[in-house]
Design a protein around this motif. Structure first.
Motif, PDB file in Angstrom:
ATOM      1  N   ASP A 201       0.618  -1.441   0.384  1.00 16.96           N
ATOM      2  CA  ASP A 201       0.102  -0.157  -0.066  1.00 16.96           C
ATOM      3  C   ASP A 201       0.573   1.059  -0.204  1.00 16.96           C
ATOM      4  OD1 ASP A 201      -2.157  -1.884   0.282  1.00 16.96           O
ATOM      5  OD2 ASP A 201      -2.686  -0.938   2.151  1.00 16.96           O
ATOM      6  N   ILE A 202       0.342   2.044  -0.373  1.00 23.68           N
ATOM      7  CA  ILE A 202       1.501   3.367  -0.349  1.00 23.68           C
ATOM      8  C   ILE A 202      -0.720   4.596  -0.857  1.00 23.68           C
ATOM      9  CG2 ILE A 202       3.237   2.994  -1.655  1.00 23.68           C
ATOM     10  CD1 ILE A 202       2.411   4.105  -4.344  1.00 23.68           C
ATOM     11  N   ALA A 203       0.350   5.555  -0.063  1.00 22.35           N
ATOM     12  CA  ALA A 203      -0.577   6.875  -0.194  1.00 22.35           C
ATOM     13  C   ALA A 203       0.029   7.592  -1.743  1.00 22.35           C
ATOM     14  CB  ALA A 203      -0.286   7.585   0.493  1.00 22.35           C
ATOM     15  N   SER A 204      -1.253   8.460  -1.966  1.00 22.86           N
ATOM     16  CA  SER A 204      -1.432   9.676  -2.766  1.00 22.86           C
ATOM     17  C   SER A 204      -0.034  10.252  -3.017  1.00 22.86           C
ATOM     18  CB  SER A 204      -2.374  10.260  -3.167  1.00 22.86           C
ATOM     19  OG  SER A 204      -2.296  11.281  -3.987  1.00 22.86           O
ATOM     20  N   GLY A 205       0.814  10.229  -3.352  1.00 22.00           N
ATOM     21  CA  GLY A 205       2.596  10.882  -3.821  1.00 22.00           C
ATOM     22  C   GLY A 205       3.482  10.896  -3.301  1.00 22.00           C
ATOM     23  N   GLN A 206       2.932   9.132  -2.521  1.00 26.37           N
ATOM     24  CA  GLN A 206       4.317   8.401  -2.100  1.00 26.37           C
ATOM     25  C   GLN A 206       5.335   7.365  -2.820  1.00 26.37           C
ATOM     26  OE1 GLN A 206       2.482   5.955   1.151  1.00 26.37           O
ATOM     27  NE2 GLN A 206       3.049   7.806   2.741  1.00 26.37           N
ATOM     28  N   THR A 207       5.972   7.290  -2.435  1.00 23.22           N
ATOM     29  CA  THR A 207       6.570   5.844  -3.561  1.00 23.22           C
ATOM     30  C   THR A 207       7.184   4.851  -2.505  1.00 23.22           C
ATOM     31  OG1 THR A 207       8.096   7.747  -4.958  1.00 23.22           O
ATOM     32  CG2 THR A 207       8.592   5.447  -4.016  1.00 23.22           C
ATOM     33  N   ASP A 208       7.299   3.172  -2.744  1.00 18.09           N
ATOM     34  CA  ASP A 208       7.987   2.412  -1.769  1.00 18.09           C
ATOM     35  C   ASP A 208       8.910   2.769  -2.004  1.00 18.09           C
ATOM     36  OD1 ASP A 208       7.453  -0.168  -0.595  1.00 18.09           O
ATOM     37  OD2 ASP A 208       7.450  -1.331  -2.719  1.00 18.09           O
ATOM     38  N   ALA A 209       9.771   1.863  -0.851  1.00 13.62           N
ATOM     39  CA  ALA A 209      11.082   2.576  -0.225  1.00 13.62           C
ATOM     40  C   ALA A 209      11.308   1.009  -1.150  1.00 13.62           C
ATOM     41  CB  ALA A 209      10.910   1.656   1.770  1.00 13.62           C
ATOM     42  N   LEU A 210      10.796  -0.131  -1.157  1.00 14.15           N
ATOM     43  CA  LEU A 210      11.505  -0.476  -2.025  1.00 14.15           C
ATOM     44  C   LEU A 210      11.601  -1.138  -3.482  1.00 14.15           C
ATOM     45  CD1 LEU A 210      11.017  -4.081   0.425  1.00 14.15           C
ATOM     46  CD2 LEU A 210      13.009  -1.953   0.531  1.00 14.15           C
ATOM     47  N   ASP A 211      10.837  -0.146  -4.365  1.00 17.67           N
ATOM     48  CA  ASP A 211      11.032  -0.124  -5.324  1.00 17.67           C
ATOM     49  C   ASP A 211      10.785   1.210  -6.400  1.00 17.67           C
ATOM     50  OD1 ASP A 211       9.886  -0.466  -8.058  1.00 17.67           O
ATOM     51  OD2 ASP A 211       8.710  -1.668  -8.065  1.00 17.67           O
ATOM     52  N   PRO A 212      11.167   2.450  -6.826  1.00 23.75           N
ATOM     53  CA  PRO A 212      11.230   3.608  -6.745  1.00 23.75           C
ATOM     54  C   PRO A 212       9.728   3.352  -8.235  1.00 23.75           C
ATOM     55  CG  PRO A 212      13.314   3.066  -6.565  1.00 23.75           C
ATOM     56  CD  PRO A 212      12.644   1.518  -6.867  1.00 23.75           C
ATOM     57  N   LEU A 213       9.696   2.542  -8.841  1.00 23.91           N
ATOM     58  CA  LEU A 213       8.469   2.701  -9.798  1.00 23.91           C
ATOM     59  C   LEU A 213       7.555   1.953  -8.791  1.00 23.91           C
ATOM     60  CD1 LEU A 213       9.684   3.443 -12.749  1.00 23.91           C
ATOM     61  CD2 LEU A 213       8.014   0.973 -13.338  1.00 23.91           C
ATOM     62  N   HIS A 214       7.418   2.067  -7.767  1.00 18.98           N
ATOM     63  CA  HIS A 214       5.779   2.309  -7.088  1.00 18.98           C
ATOM     64  C   HIS A 214       5.702   3.702  -6.418  1.00 18.98           C
ATOM     65  CE1 HIS A 214       2.429   0.146  -5.972  1.00 18.98           C
ATOM     66  NE2 HIS A 214       2.760  -0.051  -4.536  1.00 18.98           N
ATOM     67  N   LYS A 215       5.631   4.258  -7.499  1.00 22.11           N
ATOM     68  CA  LYS A 215       5.326   5.547  -7.141  1.00 22.11           C
ATOM     69  C   LYS A 215       3.917   6.198  -7.361  1.00 22.11           C
ATOM     70  CE  LYS A 215       7.339   9.853  -7.635  1.00 22.11           C
ATOM     71  NZ  LYS A 215       8.629  10.873  -9.197  1.00 22.11           N
ATOM     72  N   SER A 216       3.499   6.988  -6.151  1.00 17.86           N
ATOM     73  CA  SER A 216       1.651   7.599  -7.081  1.00 17.86           C
ATOM     74  C   SER A 216       2.212   9.404  -7.057  1.00 17.86           C
ATOM     75  CB  SER A 216       0.900   6.858  -5.692  1.00 17.86           C
ATOM     76  OG  SER A 216      -0.420   7.684  -6.198  1.00 17.86           O
ATOM     77  N   ARG A 217       1.581   9.292  -8.005  1.00 21.45           N
ATOM     78  CA  ARG A 217       1.735  10.983  -8.809  1.00 21.45           C
ATOM     79  C   ARG A 217       0.343  11.670  -7.372  1.00 21.45           C
ATOM     80  NH1 ARG A 217      -0.508  14.034 -14.044  1.00 21.45           N
ATOM     81  NH2 ARG A 217      -0.087  16.059 -13.478  1.00 21.45           N
ATOM     82  N   SER A 218       0.703  12.597  -6.763  1.00 17.70           N
ATOM     83  CA  SER A 218       0.253  13.262  -5.506  1.00 17.70           C
ATOM     84  C   SER A 218      -1.316  13.687  -6.531  1.00 17.70           C
ATOM     85  CB  SER A 218       0.977  14.541  -5.157  1.00 17.70           C
ATOM     86  OG  SER A 218       2.462  13.907  -4.977  1.00 17.70           O
ATOM     87  N   LEU A 219      -2.591  14.211  -5.698  1.00 22.04           N
ATOM     88  CA  LEU A 219      -3.519  14.195  -5.832  1.00 22.04           C
ATOM     89  C   LEU A 219      -3.951  15.827  -5.547  1.00 22.04           C
ATOM     90  CD1 LEU A 219      -5.742  11.103  -5.689  1.00 22.04           C
ATOM     91  CD2 LEU A 219      -4.594  12.594  -7.966  1.00 22.04           C
ATOM     92  N   SER A 220      -4.572  16.412  -5.796  1.00 22.35           N
ATOM     93  CA  SER A 220      -4.984  17.421  -5.197  1.00 22.35           C
ATOM     94  C   SER A 220      -5.837  17.409  -4.029  1.00 22.35           C
ATOM     95  CB  SER A 220      -5.215  18.818  -6.069  1.00 22.35           C
ATOM     96  OG  SER A 220      -6.544  18.546  -6.864  1.00 22.35           O
ATOM     97  N   ASP A 221      -6.120  18.303  -3.387  1.00 21.94           N
ATOM     98  CA  ASP A 221      -7.369  18.056  -1.906  1.00 21.94           C
ATOM     99  C   ASP A 221      -8.784  18.168  -2.873  1.00 21.94           C
ATOM    100  OD1 ASP A 221      -5.236  18.474  -0.497  1.00 21.94           O
ATOM    101  OD2 ASP A 221      -6.166  20.861  -0.169  1.00 21.94           O
TER     102      ASP A 221
END
Length: 356
Positions: A201-221
């Motif tokens: 699990d990752i949140a909006s705007g976060q990157t998985d510590a073990l996989d740089p490609l498992h990265k989610s774009r930040s969402l506006s409010d």
């Protein structure tokens, strides 16, 4: 040499990050080299395919150059996916007659005519089948002595966890090769759940510590509020009125129903585009986490393995260029199905080869 024991070697034109090459490799074909003019493709192609990446425009490639790259005494395959922007359904109504991409398939045909490989395979968007440039490509193949088959292939039937259609062409100097049929039927398609459920699990705007490609774009409010009001398979019509955009309120807003929504766990994903990391450009919301899908999830839904490397360690993972590389890639599972029928056909190839 016994024909059935001859190796099959391939050269990949317009290779991108290696989706087509990876699938061919999975079927037992030796990929000798890939050509592309996007330097960002060099690391992923060479890292994952373990073959030479050649940064060169197809217009300048010669038949003699290709002939030196195939494995000696092998059954030779020339493969490729010419850039399809002029034929994309997203560009209907636009004047593309002057675009340079129209000529790329013609150069593919030129290289076939100059080298006469045993087999040719090409993948593209289905709409290209109705264009003159595609029909001209077929005429070049037929004039050079190839039997040509092609059809639109529905991705889920091949194990692709997305509703994507691609045109697949196969041509052979040694008899007809039918386009492979998929082994999957409705009810056992690979779903979003089967493909990406186990990722951290990752949140909006976060990157998985073990996989740089498992990265989610930040969402506006605002978009966070919108995705929280969204349901899998739904649309913006599920939102309260205050979250809707002015375009949604107009009568023409119905045309925007396939944006700003979540994927469904138990269905294949929608077609993964170059902007699949963006919640607002399609049904690219995660089924239950409040974010758009990550770049890694987009790649897995394209059927790349979770270990596939797209960015050199230590280099930044940028959404726009990496999303483009993922969205434009040939799905490896479709390429693997094609590769299997090419390998099965090698026993009919002449031991003398077919080069000029």
């Amino acid at each position: 040499m016994a024909e059935v024991n001859r190796s099959v070697s391939a050269i990949d034109l317009f290779c991108g990050v290696g989706g087509l090459s990876y699938g061919l490799q999975q079927s037992g074909i030796k990929v000798m080299a890939g050509f592309d003019i996007d330097a960002r493709c060099k690391y992923p192609f060479e890292k994952n395919i373990d073959a030479a990446f050649i940064d060169q425009d197809v217009r300048t490639i010669t038949g003699k150059q290709l002939a030196r790259l195939w494995e000696p005494d092998s059954v030779r395959v020339l493969a490729g996916c010419a850039p399809c922007q002029p034929f994309s359904p997203h560009r209907r109504g636009q004047d593309t007659s002057e675009e340079k991409e129209w000529s790329l398939l013609g150069h593919f045909g030129r290289l076939v005519d100059e080298t006469l490989p045993d087999m040719v395979t090409m993948e593209n968007v289905p709409r290209i089948a109705k264009t003159e440039v595609f029909q001209a490509f077929i005429r070049v193949l037929q004039k050079s002595g190839y039997e040509v088959t092609y059809k639109s292939c529905y991705g889920p039937e091949y194990g692709l966890p997305q509703n994507r259609r691609r045109l697949v062409l196969i041509a052979s100097k040694h008899g007809r090769i039918d386009i492979p049929k998929g082994d999957y039927k409705p009810g056992n398609y690979v779903t979003v759940r089967k493909a990406i459920y186990g990722l951290p699990d990752i949140a909006s705007g976060q990157t998985d510590a073990l996989d740089p490609l498992h990265k989610s774009r930040s969402l506006s409010d605002l978009n966070l509020r919108r995705i929280r009001a969204s349901r899998p398979g739904g649309s913006w019509k599920d939102w309260p009125e205050e979250l809707r955009s002015p375009c949604h309120r107009r009568a023409s807003g119905a045309t925007f129903r396939n944006v700003y929504s979540r994927m469904e766990w138990n269905e294949p994903a929608p077609t993964i585009t170059t902007m699949a990391y963006n919640f607002g450009t399609g049904r690219f919301g995660h089924p239950e986490q409040d974010r758009a899908i990550s770049l890694r999830e987009a790649a897995i839904l394209q059927s790349f393995p979770p270990s596939y490397q797209f960015v050199q360690p230590g280099k930044p993972v940028e959404f726009t260029p990496i999303g483009r590389l993922i969205g434009n890639a040939v799905p490896p599972v479709i390429a693997a199905a094609v590769g299997k029928v090419l390998v099965s056909h090698r026993g009919t190839a002449s031991s003398k080869g077919a080069s000029k």
